[in-house]
Design a protein around this motif. Structure first.
Motif, PDB file in Angstrom:
ATOM      1  N   ALA A  24       0.826  -1.213   0.000  1.00  0.00           N
ATOM      2  CA  ALA A  24       0.000   0.000   0.000  1.00  0.00           C
ATOM      3  C   ALA A  24       0.860   1.263   0.000  1.00  0.00           C
ATOM      4  O   ALA A  24       0.330   2.365   0.035  1.00  0.00           O
ATOM      5  CB  ALA A  24      -0.933   0.005   1.210  1.00  0.00           C
ATOM      6  N   GLY A  25       2.188   1.080  -0.035  1.00  0.00           N
ATOM      7  CA  GLY A  25       3.089   2.215  -0.107  1.00  0.00           C
ATOM      8  C   GLY A  25       3.290   2.948   1.207  1.00  0.00           C
ATOM      9  O   GLY A  25       3.839   4.048   1.221  1.00  0.00           O
ATOM     10  N   ARG A  26       2.891   2.333   2.311  1.00  0.00           N
ATOM     11  CA  ARG A  26       2.981   3.006   3.608  1.00  0.00           C
ATOM     12  C   ARG A  26       4.346   2.821   4.274  1.00  0.00           C
ATOM     13  O   ARG A  26       4.774   3.668   5.050  1.00  0.00           O
ATOM     14  CB  ARG A  26       1.886   2.490   4.543  1.00  0.00           C
ATOM     15  CG  ARG A  26       0.483   2.776   4.043  1.00  0.00           C
ATOM     16  CD  ARG A  26      -0.558   2.086   4.910  1.00  0.00           C
ATOM     17  NE  ARG A  26      -1.912   2.323   4.415  1.00  0.00           N
ATOM     18  CZ  ARG A  26      -2.983   1.708   4.888  1.00  0.00           C
ATOM     19  NH1 ARG A  26      -2.867   0.827   5.875  1.00  0.00           N
ATOM     20  NH2 ARG A  26      -4.190   1.972   4.377  1.00  0.00           N
ATOM     21  N   ARG A  32       8.371   1.074  -6.094  1.00  0.00           N
ATOM     22  CA  ARG A  32       7.631   0.988  -7.347  1.00  0.00           C
ATOM     23  C   ARG A  32       7.110  -0.416  -7.647  1.00  0.00           C
ATOM     24  O   ARG A  32       6.220  -0.588  -8.471  1.00  0.00           O
ATOM     25  CB  ARG A  32       8.500   1.470  -8.516  1.00  0.00           C
ATOM     26  CG  ARG A  32       8.992   2.909  -8.374  1.00  0.00           C
ATOM     27  CD  ARG A  32       9.687   3.356  -9.651  1.00  0.00           C
ATOM     28  NE  ARG A  32       8.759   3.369 -10.750  1.00  0.00           N
ATOM     29  CZ  ARG A  32       8.019   4.417 -11.110  1.00  0.00           C
ATOM     30  NH1 ARG A  32       8.105   5.543 -10.426  1.00  0.00           N
ATOM     31  NH2 ARG A  32       7.202   4.340 -12.133  1.00  0.00           N
ATOM     32  N   GLU A  64      -9.122  -2.694  -0.434  1.00  0.00           N
ATOM     33  CA  GLU A  64      -8.289  -1.505  -0.646  1.00  0.00           C
ATOM     34  C   GLU A  64      -7.143  -1.878  -1.580  1.00  0.00           C
ATOM     35  O   GLU A  64      -6.187  -2.531  -1.166  1.00  0.00           O
ATOM     36  CB  GLU A  64      -7.738  -0.997   0.684  1.00  0.00           C
ATOM     37  CG  GLU A  64      -6.968   0.308   0.575  1.00  0.00           C
ATOM     38  CD  GLU A  64      -6.499   0.803   1.926  1.00  0.00           C
ATOM     39  OE1 GLU A  64      -5.667   1.718   1.955  1.00  0.00           O
ATOM     40  OE2 GLU A  64      -6.955   0.264   2.955  1.00  0.00           O
ATOM     41  N   ALA A  66      -3.793  -2.200  -3.865  1.00  0.00           N
ATOM     42  CA  ALA A  66      -2.403  -1.837  -3.639  1.00  0.00           C
ATOM     43  C   ALA A  66      -2.032  -0.646  -4.508  1.00  0.00           C
ATOM     44  O   ALA A  66      -2.588  -0.448  -5.592  1.00  0.00           O
ATOM     45  CB  ALA A  66      -1.489  -3.014  -3.955  1.00  0.00           C
ATOM     46  N   THR A  67      -1.097   0.161  -4.028  1.00  0.00           N
ATOM     47  CA  THR A  67      -0.556   1.257  -4.832  1.00  0.00           C
ATOM     48  C   THR A  67       0.755   0.845  -5.489  1.00  0.00           C
ATOM     49  O   THR A  67       1.277   1.567  -6.342  1.00  0.00           O
ATOM     50  CB  THR A  67      -0.322   2.502  -3.963  1.00  0.00           C
ATOM     51  OG1 THR A  67       0.611   2.184  -2.921  1.00  0.00           O
ATOM     52  CG2 THR A  67      -1.625   2.983  -3.347  1.00  0.00           C
ATOM     53  N   VAL A  68       1.296  -0.289  -5.076  1.00  0.00           N
ATOM     54  CA  VAL A  68       2.547  -0.822  -5.612  1.00  0.00           C
ATOM     55  C   VAL A  68       2.236  -2.111  -6.367  1.00  0.00           C
ATOM     56  O   VAL A  68       1.554  -2.987  -5.821  1.00  0.00           O
ATOM     57  CB  VAL A  68       3.545  -1.119  -4.463  1.00  0.00           C
ATOM     58  CG1 VAL A  68       4.784  -1.833  -4.992  1.00  0.00           C
ATOM     59  CG2 VAL A  68       3.924   0.160  -3.735  1.00  0.00           C
TER      60      VAL A  68
END
Length: 297
Positions: A24-26, A32, A64, A66-68
């Motif tokens: 999630a990039g946290r 990346r 939710e 993932a952003t990665v």
């Protein structure tokens, strides 16, 4: 997705309890791509725990995203088949195929025949030293080329096959892997495959890592395995393009002359065009590095 967007791909053992925070990039700003590993990075006794963690992650990703980009490295084709039945498996981008050879690839490809995930085969067995075997692997991958995001070079496993470990004071290119990396590039890159540079295991040597990434770039390797978060920024900062390098690439792509001189070098669009396209793409993803101007006097 383009392999150049992978950047420093962080390998994460599947036994970790913070998998969601990572993808999630946290946990690691700037990350990346990530590979959740259920192969060599965990003990056989910990496989059930890793599979449970993965199932929980997939359920969470259904709520939710993932952003990665997330990839999974299974232990074998049987585990891959098991994973493909997990609810939410469509939330990941693809799979890393470990120890890919002409003999081991077909079962993986059969398991994925009706699937659309991307693949990243890893060359890390003794077959990687055999040009004929590499040719067999290449033919198999050419048949599914649109699904092969990149081919990963498993440096540590390759060294294991010859009973060696990489030096802590030299880049991989000064050791026994130097010729092998070059051979793998020439075996696959001319056929349109992207390759990923091997891991740099000594994570407390950022200067040497930077030197190695610069050598990676010279070999056309524009994504690299990372085994520690401190490596992410070092690797991805090195992918930034110099302003003069970008100007030269644009001139090559925009010039209709067969050959011309620029900054004391010959520029030939017919032979430098592919390099120039890569430089422009790198700049669009990683940005432009400021030029260092020497002080007068």
């Amino acid at each position: 997705m383009d392999a150049l967007e992978l950047g420093a791909t962080l390998y994460v053992p599947g036994t970790r309890t913070d998998l969601f925070d990572i993808v999630a990039g946290r946990r690691h700003p700037g990350l990346r791509s990530a590979v959740i590993c259920l192969e060599d990075s965990i003990r056989p006794a910990d496989v059930p725990l890793a599979l449970t963690n993965l199932a929980s992650l997939l359920q969470r990703l259904g709520e939710e995203p993932a952003t990665v980009p997330v990839f999974i490295r299974p232990r074998d084709e049987r585990m891959l088949g098991h994973m493909l039945g997990f609810p939410g498996i469509e939330a990941i981008q693809g799979f890393v195929v470990p120890k890919a050879t002409a003999e081991s690839l077909p079962p993986y490809l059969r398991a994925l025949a009706s699937d659309t995930h991307l693949l990243m085969p890893t060359l890390e067995t003794r077959e990687a030293f055999d040009p004929a075997e590499l040719g067999r692997v290449r033919e198999q991958l050419l048949a599914i080329k649109e699904r092969v995001l990149c081919i990963r070079i498993g440096g540590n496993d390759l060294l294991h096959t010859i009973g060696a470990r990489r030096s802590a004071i030299r880049t991989a290119y000064e050791g026994p892997l130097g010729g092998t990396i070059a051979a793998l590039v020439t075996a696959f890159a001319p056929f349109g495959f992207a390759l990923s540079a091997p891991v740099f295991e000594h994570f407390d040597s950022p200067d040497l890592l930077l030197e190695e990434v610069e050598r990676d770039i010279e070999h056309g390797l524009l994504t690299k395995t990372a085994i520690h978060p401190c490596q992410i920024d070092v690797i991805q900062s090195a992918y930034r393009v110099g302003a003069s390098e970008l100007a030269e690439a644009r001139e090559i792509l925009g010039n209709d002359r067969g050959v011309f001189a620029l900054n004391g070098s010959m520029c030939e669009p017919a032979t430098h065009g592919r390099w120039a396209e890569s430089v422009v793409k790198r700049a669009s993803i990683y940005g432009v590095r400021p030029e260092v101007v020497a002080a007068a006097g």
